[in-house]
Design a protein around this motif. Sequence first.
Motif, PDB file in Angstrom:
ATOM      1  N   GLY A  12       0.817  -1.213   0.000  1.00  0.00           N
ATOM      2  CA  GLY A  12       0.000   0.000   0.000  1.00  0.00           C
ATOM      3  C   GLY A  12       0.844   1.253   0.000  1.00  0.00           C
ATOM      4  O   GLY A  12       0.550   2.220  -0.688  1.00  0.00           O
ATOM      5  N   THR A  13       1.913   1.247   0.757  1.00  0.00           N
ATOM      6  CA  THR A  13       2.816   2.393   0.815  1.00  0.00           C
ATOM      7  C   THR A  13       3.474   2.623  -0.534  1.00  0.00           C
ATOM      8  O   THR A  13       3.511   3.741  -1.039  1.00  0.00           O
ATOM      9  CB  THR A  13       3.897   2.182   1.891  1.00  0.00           C
ATOM     10  N   VAL A  14       3.981   1.568  -1.129  1.00  0.00           N
ATOM     11  CA  VAL A  14       4.651   1.703  -2.424  1.00  0.00           C
ATOM     12  C   VAL A  14       3.673   2.190  -3.473  1.00  0.00           C
ATOM     13  O   VAL A  14       3.955   3.117  -4.224  1.00  0.00           O
ATOM     14  CB  VAL A  14       5.297   0.363  -2.843  1.00  0.00           C
ATOM     15  N   PHE A  15       2.474   1.587  -3.522  1.00  0.00           N
ATOM     16  CA  PHE A  15       1.492   2.008  -4.515  1.00  0.00           C
ATOM     17  C   PHE A  15       1.095   3.461  -4.298  1.00  0.00           C
ATOM     18  O   PHE A  15       1.083   4.264  -5.215  1.00  0.00           O
ATOM     19  CB  PHE A  15       0.241   1.130  -4.471  1.00  0.00           C
ATOM     20  N   GLY A  16       0.768   3.808  -3.065  1.00  0.00           N
ATOM     21  CA  GLY A  16       0.302   5.157  -2.755  1.00  0.00           C
ATOM     22  C   GLY A  16       1.345   6.222  -3.022  1.00  0.00           C
ATOM     23  O   GLY A  16       1.038   7.304  -3.468  1.00  0.00           O
ATOM     24  N   ARG A  17       2.579   5.905  -2.767  1.00  0.00           N
ATOM     25  CA  ARG A  17       3.619   6.917  -2.906  1.00  0.00           C
ATOM     26  C   ARG A  17       4.197   6.976  -4.314  1.00  0.00           C
ATOM     27  O   ARG A  17       4.558   8.045  -4.781  1.00  0.00           O
ATOM     28  CB  ARG A  17       4.741   6.635  -1.906  1.00  0.00           C
ATOM     29  N   TYR A  18       4.283   5.859  -4.977  1.00  0.00           N
ATOM     30  CA  TYR A  18       5.041   5.843  -6.221  1.00  0.00           C
ATOM     31  C   TYR A  18       4.220   5.589  -7.472  1.00  0.00           C
ATOM     32  O   TYR A  18       4.782   5.487  -8.542  1.00  0.00           O
ATOM     33  CB  TYR A  18       6.174   4.813  -6.110  1.00  0.00           C
ATOM     34  N   HIS A  19       2.912   5.483  -7.366  1.00  0.00           N
ATOM     35  CA  HIS A  19       2.160   5.344  -8.605  1.00  0.00           C
ATOM     36  C   HIS A  19       2.181   6.686  -9.324  1.00  0.00           C
ATOM     37  O   HIS A  19       2.521   7.711  -8.749  1.00  0.00           O
ATOM     38  CB  HIS A  19       0.741   4.829  -8.339  1.00  0.00           C
ATOM     39  N   ASP A  20       1.819   6.685 -10.574  1.00  0.00           N
ATOM     40  CA  ASP A  20       1.869   7.910 -11.372  1.00  0.00           C
ATOM     41  C   ASP A  20       0.757   8.857 -10.932  1.00  0.00           C
ATOM     42  O   ASP A  20      -0.390   8.722 -11.347  1.00  0.00           O
ATOM     43  CB  ASP A  20       1.729   7.589 -12.861  1.00  0.00           C
ATOM     44  N   PHE A  21       1.113   9.789 -10.101  1.00  0.00           N
ATOM     45  CA  PHE A  21       0.131  10.747  -9.594  1.00  0.00           C
ATOM     46  C   PHE A  21      -0.067  11.834 -10.627  1.00  0.00           C
ATOM     47  O   PHE A  21       0.881  12.375 -11.181  1.00  0.00           O
ATOM     48  CB  PHE A  21       0.616  11.368  -8.278  1.00  0.00           C
ATOM     49  N   GLU A  22      -1.320  12.163 -10.867  1.00  0.00           N
ATOM     50  CA  GLU A  22      -1.660  13.268 -11.744  1.00  0.00           C
ATOM     51  C   GLU A  22      -2.522  14.250 -10.974  1.00  0.00           C
ATOM     52  O   GLU A  22      -3.311  13.858 -10.112  1.00  0.00           O
ATOM     53  CB  GLU A  22      -2.422  12.759 -12.970  1.00  0.00           C
ATOM     54  N   LYS A  23      -2.369  15.514 -11.301  1.00  0.00           N
ATOM     55  CA  LYS A  23      -3.154  16.558 -10.658  1.00  0.00           C
ATOM     56  C   LYS A  23      -4.639  16.215 -10.775  1.00  0.00           C
ATOM     57  O   LYS A  23      -5.119  15.856 -11.849  1.00  0.00           O
ATOM     58  CB  LYS A  23      -2.866  17.904 -11.321  1.00  0.00           C
ATOM     59  N   LYS A  24      -5.338  16.325  -9.670  1.00  0.00           N
ATOM     60  CA  LYS A  24      -6.765  16.019  -9.642  1.00  0.00           C
ATOM     61  C   LYS A  24      -7.566  17.218 -10.148  1.00  0.00           C
ATOM     62  O   LYS A  24      -7.287  18.362  -9.816  1.00  0.00           O
ATOM     63  CB  LYS A  24      -7.228  15.680  -8.219  1.00  0.00           C
ATOM     64  N   SER A  25      -8.573  16.915 -10.954  1.00  0.00           N
ATOM     65  CA  SER A  25      -9.462  17.963 -11.453  1.00  0.00           C
ATOM     66  C   SER A  25     -10.418  18.386 -10.339  1.00  0.00           C
ATOM     67  O   SER A  25     -10.581  17.676  -9.333  1.00  0.00           O
ATOM     68  CB  SER A  25     -10.263  17.446 -12.647  1.00  0.00           C
ATOM     69  N   ILE A  26     -11.067  19.509 -10.538  1.00  0.00           N
ATOM     70  CA  ILE A  26     -12.060  19.974  -9.574  1.00  0.00           C
ATOM     71  C   ILE A  26     -13.152  18.913  -9.421  1.00  0.00           C
ATOM     72  O   ILE A  26     -13.602  18.628  -8.314  1.00  0.00           O
ATOM     73  CB  ILE A  26     -12.661  21.331 -10.002  1.00  0.00           C
ATOM     74  N   GLU A  27     -13.556  18.303 -10.517  1.00  0.00           N
ATOM     75  CA  GLU A  27     -14.589  17.259 -10.460  1.00  0.00           C
ATOM     76  C   GLU A  27     -14.129  16.053  -9.647  1.00  0.00           C
ATOM     77  O   GLU A  27     -14.906  15.478  -8.889  1.00  0.00           O
ATOM     78  CB  GLU A  27     -15.016  16.840 -11.866  1.00  0.00           C
ATOM     79  N   GLU A  28     -12.880  15.645  -9.808  1.00  0.00           N
ATOM     80  CA  GLU A  28     -12.357  14.520  -9.025  1.00  0.00           C
ATOM     81  C   GLU A  28     -12.319  14.860  -7.538  1.00  0.00           C
ATOM     82  O   GLU A  28     -12.630  14.017  -6.692  1.00  0.00           O
ATOM     83  CB  GLU A  28     -10.951  14.142  -9.505  1.00  0.00           C
ATOM     84  N   ILE A  29     -11.962  16.094  -7.231  1.00  0.00           N
ATOM     85  CA  ILE A  29     -11.937  16.528  -5.831  1.00  0.00           C
ATOM     86  C   ILE A  29     -13.353  16.521  -5.266  1.00  0.00           C
ATOM     87  O   ILE A  29     -13.594  15.997  -4.172  1.00  0.00           O
ATOM     88  CB  ILE A  29     -11.285  17.918  -5.702  1.00  0.00           C
ATOM     89  N   LYS A  30     -14.304  17.077  -6.019  1.00  0.00           N
ATOM     90  CA  LYS A  30     -15.696  17.082  -5.562  1.00  0.00           C
ATOM     91  C   LYS A  30     -16.209  15.658  -5.342  1.00  0.00           C
ATOM     92  O   LYS A  30     -16.899  15.393  -4.356  1.00  0.00           O
ATOM     93  CB  LYS A  30     -16.584  17.793  -6.586  1.00  0.00           C
ATOM     94  N   GLN A  31     -15.876  14.750  -6.260  1.00  0.00           N
ATOM     95  CA  GLN A  31     -16.320  13.368  -6.141  1.00  0.00           C
ATOM     96  C   GLN A  31     -15.739  12.709  -4.889  1.00  0.00           C
ATOM     97  O   GLN A  31     -16.446  12.039  -4.142  1.00  0.00           O
ATOM     98  CB  GLN A  31     -15.935  12.565  -7.385  1.00  0.00           C
ATOM     99  N   GLY A  32     -14.448  12.891  -4.661  1.00  0.00           N
ATOM    100  CA  GLY A  32     -13.810  12.327  -3.476  1.00  0.00           C
ATOM    101  C   GLY A  32     -14.422  12.865  -2.196  1.00  0.00           C
ATOM    102  O   GLY A  32     -14.683  12.113  -1.249  1.00  0.00           O
ATOM    103  N   ARG A  33     -14.677  14.150  -2.185  1.00  0.00           N
ATOM    104  CA  ARG A  33     -15.284  14.755  -1.003  1.00  0.00           C
ATOM    105  C   ARG A  33     -16.695  14.245  -0.781  1.00  0.00           C
ATOM    106  O   ARG A  33     -17.093  13.949   0.347  1.00  0.00           O
ATOM    107  CB  ARG A  33     -15.244  16.270  -1.137  1.00  0.00           C
ATOM    108  N   ALA A  34     -17.464  14.115  -1.876  1.00  0.00           N
ATOM    109  CA  ALA A  34     -18.836  13.611  -1.753  1.00  0.00           C
ATOM    110  C   ALA A  34     -18.851  12.193  -1.187  1.00  0.00           C
ATOM    111  O   ALA A  34     -19.673  11.869  -0.317  1.00  0.00           O
ATOM    112  CB  ALA A  34     -19.532  13.655  -3.115  1.00  0.00           C
TER     113      ALA A  34
END
Length: 139
Positions: A12-34
Amino acid sequence: MKYCVVICLLIGTVFGRYHDFEKKSIEEIKQGRAECFEKFPVPKETRELFKKFEYPDDEIVQNYVHCVAVKLYYFVDVEGYIDEHLEIQFGADKTPIINKCITFKKDHPDWTLGQWALSDWKCLVKEGLITEEYKNIDN
């Protein structure tokens, strides 16, 4: 069984830290928060405080902030906030703020993950991490 848990945490640590992170869109942020509001039903009056970037230090808010940070890949339970992901999301010019506010679990051995996530998040917000593009996201 104990080794299985350790291996799962490491993966979990390796995946969470080293996967290809991309900037989250406003919609992705809203979805996560919801999704996190569904999981942790923060009272309406407390949600109103979020619009002013005020986060009461209570268990439901701690759990909500932790949930959002994990969903958006900003936070990994073993390491805390991931500086590289925050820099990608909010800008490299925010690195001094990020470095000032991110703490380590060893600094707070008795804290829950929610307490840790909220404490660091409040520092990040107070120090100016949130840019204009994020200030008007509906809570």
